[in-house]
Design an enzyme around this catalytic site. Structure first.
Site, short mmCIF file in Angstrom:
data_model
loop_
_atom_site.label_atom_id
_atom_site.label_comp_id
_atom_site.label_asym_id
_atom_site.label_seq_id
_atom_site.Cartn_x
_atom_site.Cartn_y
_atom_site.Cartn_z
N GLU A 23 -8.78 -0.66 -2.83
CA GLU A 23 -9.11 0.77 -2.91
C GLU A 23 -10.48 1.06 -2.30
O GLU A 23 -10.66 2.09 -1.63
CB GLU A 23 -9.05 1.25 -4.36
CG GLU A 23 -7.69 1.09 -5.03
CD GLU A 23 -6.52 1.63 -4.22
OE1 GLU A 23 -6.71 2.60 -3.45
OE2 GLU A 23 -5.41 1.10 -4.36
N CYS A 31 0.85 -1.19 0.00
CA CYS A 31 0.00 0.00 0.00
C CYS A 31 0.88 1.23 0.00
O CYS A 31 1.88 1.29 0.73
CB CYS A 31 -0.90 -0.01 1.24
SG CYS A 31 -1.96 1.43 1.39
N HIS A 69 -10.22 1.30 1.41
CA HIS A 69 -9.69 2.58 1.91
C HIS A 69 -10.81 3.58 2.20
O HIS A 69 -10.71 4.38 3.13
CB HIS A 69 -8.77 3.21 0.86
CG HIS A 69 -7.33 2.83 0.99
ND1 HIS A 69 -6.60 2.99 2.15
CD2 HIS A 69 -6.45 2.31 0.09
CE1 HIS A 69 -5.35 2.59 1.96
NE2 HIS A 69 -5.22 2.16 0.72
ZN ZN Z 1 -3.58 1.27 -0.14
#
Ligand code: ZN
Length: 226
Positions: free
Chosen positions: A174, A131, A177
């Protein structure tokens, strides 16, 4: 189990100010690292906090930051913006054997708003991932091999699309997140490796060597034969 992420405390006006500041800075913004509170908040659903032009400019900026990093995805919270916007693109030249084992095929640039995914089928895959907000580390994450993503296109139309293999991994990473979830929350922590150690010991298409030597996923059924 982890606590649920709290919703962002940012008002729509503050989200817009944050975006405007970043857009007017004249340089690429830094990617915030783990420990920044925005990475542990539920981002606000996009519902018109930005003008269409500002949204286009933000997406273009996120694309440039992703390319510069380089990475295969970027979520707005990684720029300190608690808004449900993410960009994805995977056009890297990948070793053919690794591409085959990881089911990794090129993904054309895609910007998504308000994404939500669900697993399709029961097949899972386990690979190292990293990440941009956890510099220098990788760990193995077991994830559904196929997902169906519901999202809004930047122009506002609702869309649905299925992703498999590495593309499905990027989509999940994603989308997570935007809910304040990072890959380490789902990772096999005994696999956690620094990049140099990963390169020295575990750089292979699958995870077989690392799994045996570091001692994780003893019962996982669906490993590639490597
Ligand atoms: Zn990430």
């Amino acid at each position: 189990m982890n606590q649920a992420s709290p919703p962002t405390p940012f008002s729509p006006a503050r989200i817009r100010e944050t975006v405007q500041e970043i857009l007017s800075a004249g340089s690429l913004p830094p990617i915030v690292q783990a420990g920044h509170p925005v990475l542990r908040q539920q981002a606000a659903a996009f519902d018109g906090q930005l003008t269409a032009t500002e949204l286009d400019q933000l997406i273009d900026l996120m694309r440039r930051v992703m390319h510069e990093a380089p990475g295969v995805g970027l979520a707005a919270p990684q720029l300190g913006i608690p808004l449900q916007v993410a960009v994805l693109e995977d056009k890297f030249d990948v070793d053919p054997e690794a591409a085959a084992v990881r089911n990794r095929t090129p993904l054309e640039f895609l910007a998504v708003l308000n994404p939500q995914y669900r697993a399709v089928g029961t097949h899972a895959a386990a690979f190292f991932e990293g990440c941009l907000s956890l510099n220098g580390l990788q760990a193995v994450v077991v994830r559904p091999e196929r997902v169906r993503l519901k999202f809004d296109e930047p122009q506002g139309l609702p869309a649905e699309r299925e992703f498999t293999g590495w593309q499905a991994r990027i989509v999940q990473h994603e989308t997570d997140h935007l809910q304040g979830t990072m890959y380490v929350d789902r990772a096999e922590l005994r696999s956690l490796s620094g990049n140099a150690e990963y390169a020295a010991y575990w750089a292979e298409p699958g995870i077989g060597k690392a799994r045996a030597a570091l001692g994780f996923l003893p019962g996982f059924p669906d490993l590639p034969k490597h």
